[in-house]
Write a protein that holds these residues in place. Structure first.
Motif, PDB file in Angstrom:
ATOM      1  N   GLN A 166       0.823  -1.201   0.000  1.00 20.09           N
ATOM      2  CA  GLN A 166       0.000   0.000   0.000  1.00 20.09           C
ATOM      3  C   GLN A 166       0.866   1.264   0.000  1.00 20.09           C
ATOM      4  O   GLN A 166       0.386   2.332  -0.343  1.00 20.09           O
ATOM      5  CB  GLN A 166      -0.922   0.011   1.224  1.00 20.09           C
ATOM      6  CG  GLN A 166      -1.964  -1.103   1.203  1.00 20.09           C
ATOM      7  CD  GLN A 166      -2.873  -1.059   2.409  1.00 20.09           C
ATOM      8  OE1 GLN A 166      -2.525  -0.495   3.444  1.00 20.09           O
ATOM      9  NE2 GLN A 166      -4.044  -1.650   2.274  1.00 20.09           N
ATOM     10  N   CYS A 180       0.150  -4.712 -11.394  1.00 19.03           N
ATOM     11  CA  CYS A 180      -1.289  -4.719 -11.118  1.00 19.03           C
ATOM     12  C   CYS A 180      -1.880  -6.015 -11.654  1.00 19.03           C
ATOM     13  O   CYS A 180      -1.864  -6.270 -12.862  1.00 19.03           O
ATOM     14  CB  CYS A 180      -1.966  -3.507 -11.766  1.00 19.03           C
ATOM     15  SG  CYS A 180      -3.734  -3.403 -11.460  1.00 19.03           S
ATOM     16  N   TRP A 192      -2.938   2.654 -15.890  1.00 18.26           N
ATOM     17  CA  TRP A 192      -2.173   3.217 -14.779  1.00 18.26           C
ATOM     18  C   TRP A 192      -2.279   4.736 -14.797  1.00 18.26           C
ATOM     19  O   TRP A 192      -2.338   5.369 -15.867  1.00 18.26           O
ATOM     20  CB  TRP A 192      -0.699   2.828 -14.879  1.00 18.26           C
ATOM     21  CG  TRP A 192      -0.373   1.422 -14.457  1.00 18.26           C
ATOM     22  CD1 TRP A 192      -0.262   0.331 -15.255  1.00 18.26           C
ATOM     23  CD2 TRP A 192      -0.099   0.991 -13.126  1.00 18.26           C
ATOM     24  NE1 TRP A 192       0.068  -0.773 -14.508  1.00 18.26           N
ATOM     25  CE2 TRP A 192       0.171  -0.402 -13.187  1.00 18.26           C
ATOM     26  CE3 TRP A 192      -0.059   1.620 -11.884  1.00 18.26           C
ATOM     27  CZ2 TRP A 192       0.491  -1.155 -12.074  1.00 18.26           C
ATOM     28  CZ3 TRP A 192       0.248   0.863 -10.753  1.00 18.26           C
ATOM     29  CH2 TRP A 192       0.512  -0.507 -10.850  1.00 18.26           C
ATOM     30  N   ARG A 194      -0.885   8.379 -12.272  1.00 24.27           N
ATOM     31  CA  ARG A 194      -0.264   8.966 -11.075  1.00 24.27           C
ATOM     32  C   ARG A 194      -1.019  10.246 -10.780  1.00 24.27           C
ATOM     33  O   ARG A 194      -0.983  11.188 -11.569  1.00 24.27           O
ATOM     34  CB  ARG A 194       1.224   9.242 -11.291  1.00 24.27           C
ATOM     35  CG  ARG A 194       1.918   9.797 -10.027  1.00 24.27           C
ATOM     36  CD  ARG A 194       3.424   9.825 -10.212  1.00 24.27           C
ATOM     37  NE  ARG A 194       3.843  10.727 -11.285  1.00 24.27           N
ATOM     38  CZ  ARG A 194       4.063  12.031 -11.123  1.00 24.27           C
ATOM     39  NH1 ARG A 194       3.910  12.588  -9.926  1.00 24.27           N
ATOM     40  NH2 ARG A 194       4.459  12.769 -12.138  1.00 24.27           N
ATOM     41  N   ASN A 234       0.617   9.065  -5.630  1.00 26.94           N
ATOM     42  CA  ASN A 234      -0.302   7.927  -5.590  1.00 26.94           C
ATOM     43  C   ASN A 234      -0.418   7.310  -6.977  1.00 26.94           C
ATOM     44  O   ASN A 234      -0.844   7.979  -7.930  1.00 26.94           O
ATOM     45  CB  ASN A 234      -1.681   8.361  -5.095  1.00 26.94           C
ATOM     46  CG  ASN A 234      -1.670   8.778  -3.641  1.00 26.94           C
ATOM     47  OD1 ASN A 234      -0.905   8.248  -2.846  1.00 26.94           O
ATOM     48  ND2 ASN A 234      -2.533   9.727  -3.291  1.00 26.94           N
ATOM     49  N   TYR A 235      -0.053   6.044  -7.074  1.00 27.63           N
ATOM     50  CA  TYR A 235      -0.153   5.303  -8.327  1.00 27.63           C
ATOM     51  C   TYR A 235      -1.393   4.407  -8.261  1.00 27.63           C
ATOM     52  O   TYR A 235      -1.563   3.641  -7.312  1.00 27.63           O
ATOM     53  CB  TYR A 235       1.099   4.468  -8.563  1.00 27.63           C
ATOM     54  CG  TYR A 235       2.309   5.286  -8.987  1.00 27.63           C
ATOM     55  CD1 TYR A 235       2.773   5.252 -10.298  1.00 27.63           C
ATOM     56  CD2 TYR A 235       2.978   6.094  -8.072  1.00 27.63           C
ATOM     57  CE1 TYR A 235       3.888   5.996 -10.693  1.00 27.63           C
ATOM     58  CE2 TYR A 235       4.074   6.846  -8.450  1.00 27.63           C
ATOM     59  CZ  TYR A 235       4.521   6.798  -9.759  1.00 27.63           C
ATOM     60  OH  TYR A 235       5.619   7.539 -10.139  1.00 27.63           O
ATOM     61  N   THR A 236      -2.234   4.519  -9.292  1.00 23.65           N
ATOM     62  CA  THR A 236      -3.503   3.782  -9.305  1.00 23.65           C
ATOM     63  C   THR A 236      -3.621   2.985 -10.588  1.00 23.65           C
ATOM     64  O   THR A 236      -3.311   3.481 -11.675  1.00 23.65           O
ATOM     65  CB  THR A 236      -4.699   4.755  -9.204  1.00 23.65           C
ATOM     66  OG1 THR A 236      -4.597   5.501  -7.993  1.00 23.65           O
ATOM     67  CG2 THR A 236      -6.015   3.999  -9.224  1.00 23.65           C
ATOM     68  N   SER A 238      -6.576   0.858 -12.730  1.00 26.57           N
ATOM     69  CA  SER A 238      -8.030   0.763 -12.808  1.00 26.57           C
ATOM     70  C   SER A 238      -8.432  -0.035 -14.038  1.00 26.57           C
ATOM     71  O   SER A 238      -7.659  -0.179 -14.996  1.00 26.57           O
ATOM     72  CB  SER A 238      -8.662   2.161 -12.848  1.00 26.57           C
ATOM     73  OG  SER A 238      -8.146   2.912 -13.933  1.00 26.57           O
ATOM     74  N   THR A 246      -4.732   1.390  -5.351  1.00 27.70           N
ATOM     75  CA  THR A 246      -3.804   2.524  -5.245  1.00 27.70           C
ATOM     76  C   THR A 246      -2.667   2.195  -4.286  1.00 27.70           C
ATOM     77  O   THR A 246      -2.883   1.540  -3.258  1.00 27.70           O
ATOM     78  CB  THR A 246      -4.544   3.786  -4.757  1.00 27.70           C
ATOM     79  OG1 THR A 246      -5.594   4.100  -5.677  1.00 27.70           O
ATOM     80  CG2 THR A 246      -3.592   4.970  -4.649  1.00 27.70           C
ATOM     81  N   ARG A 248       0.929   4.182  -2.483  1.00 28.97           N
ATOM     82  CA  ARG A 248       1.645   5.430  -2.249  1.00 28.97           C
ATOM     83  C   ARG A 248       3.133   5.189  -2.454  1.00 28.97           C
ATOM     84  O   ARG A 248       3.735   4.334  -1.796  1.00 28.97           O
ATOM     85  CB  ARG A 248       1.392   5.930  -0.824  1.00 28.97           C
ATOM     86  CG  ARG A 248       2.165   7.185  -0.436  1.00 28.97           C
ATOM     87  CD  ARG A 248       1.673   8.392  -1.168  1.00 28.97           C
ATOM     88  NE  ARG A 248       2.374   9.616  -0.727  1.00 28.97           N
ATOM     89  CZ  ARG A 248       2.223  10.784  -1.316  1.00 28.97           C
ATOM     90  NH1 ARG A 248       1.405  10.918  -2.342  1.00 28.97           N
ATOM     91  NH2 ARG A 248       2.877  11.852  -0.870  1.00 28.97           N
TER      92      ARG A 248
END
Length: 290
Positions: A166, A180, A192, A194, A234-236, A238, A246, A248
């Motif tokens: 996380q 991911c 992806w 940021r 923050n890298y997410t 989806s 997400t 950090r």
């Protein structure tokens, strides 16, 4: 000695035979008469049947989608089609004919000409998974079973060693490696970003994106060749129908990294200090005892 006439002789022979042979024939039980008609067996050619005589099937959809359970009936005539849901030994009536008998409005019966009695379930979730039955009120009754499976799309972020994270710290100049993993999502649907900025494949800038298929689904790998402080954030990842994941990321220069290490060591020393206080008090008490 006189002569016997034929009638007299016949009676004498009959009188001798009956005691020796025990009569003419065994008795025969005569069935009782009845006015009821004999039972009849339904002609198989007149009974209703399902399409292709398939009495069971399986349907798999993703959570949130609409499930359509088909039930095509031939030779229905004056009989009725019902849908029920079976949970163990409990049976819940859903529809009878075109009427719905369930308080949840997500269940609907839609009749599609000429003979398809469709059970429609809107906005499906995990609770809708299970066994459903399309029943015909014939004698004997006809039943078609449908098992509905609900897949829940999911995303998880791991580091390059496969550990779920996380938050992760990197030093300036080191490589960022994030993965991911998707379940029940299309292979090329993972994106992806940021912050609010989408990350694209840019080898000339030291950023690469690759997607492959793992055991449970697609795996999207994000790599930054030489991380800089500006790469923190923050890298997410989806994908459609899935909750985003997400992590950090903190990229530290040499001084910040040393300060954090010093702070971490200080916290560890403070924890050790407090953990040793109870033991010191115990020693003090033992010394003070007479």
């Amino acid at each position: 000695m006189g002569f016997f006439t034929w009638p007299t002789l016949t009676c004498m022979v009959f009188t001798w035979i009956v005691p020796h042979v025990g009569g003419f024939a065994p008795s025969i039980d005569i069935p009782e008469t009845t006015t009821e008609p004999p039972p009849t067996t339904p002609d198989p050619e007149t009974l209703p049947y399902f399409l292709h005589y398939l009495n069971s099937s399986r349907i798999t959809i993703n959570k949130g989608k609409t499930a359509v359970l088909d039930c095509q009936v031939f030779r229905l005539k004056d009989r009725t089609v019902s849908w029920v849901r079976r949970k163990g030994s409990n049976i819940h009536l859903l529809t009878v004919g075109t009427a719905t008998y369930h308080e949840n409005e997500k269940y609907k019966l839609e009749f599609m000409e000429p003979n398809n009695w469709q059970l429609v379930i809107h906005a499906t979730d995990e609770g809708d998974q299970g066994s459903y039955e399309c029943q015909i009120s014939s004698h004997p009754p006809k039943i078609r079973k449908v098992y509905l499976t609900i897949n829940v799309p999911r995303l998880d972020i791991h580091d390059g060693r496969g550990q779920a994270i996380q938050e992760k710290f990197y030093e300036v100049g080191s490589g960022i490696d994030l993965r991911c993993t998707g379940q029940h999502v299309p292979k090329d649907s993972i994106v992806w970003s940021r912050g609010d900025t989408r990350i694209v494949h840019a080898p000339e800038a030291g950023v690469s994106l690759e997607t492959s298929m793992g055991e449970g689904g697609p795996v999207s790998i994000l790599k930054v060749k030489e991380a800089a402080v500006k790469d923190s954030g923050n890298y997410t990842c989806s994908a459609p129908e899935a909750d985003p994941a997400t992590v950090r990321i903190q990229v530290l220069d040499g001084e910040s990294s040393a300060a954090m290490q010093h702070s971490t060591n200080g916290a560890e020393n403070l924890q050790i200090y407090y953990e040793t206080i109870p033991l010191g008090l115990l020693v003090l008490v033992l010394i003070c005892l007479p």
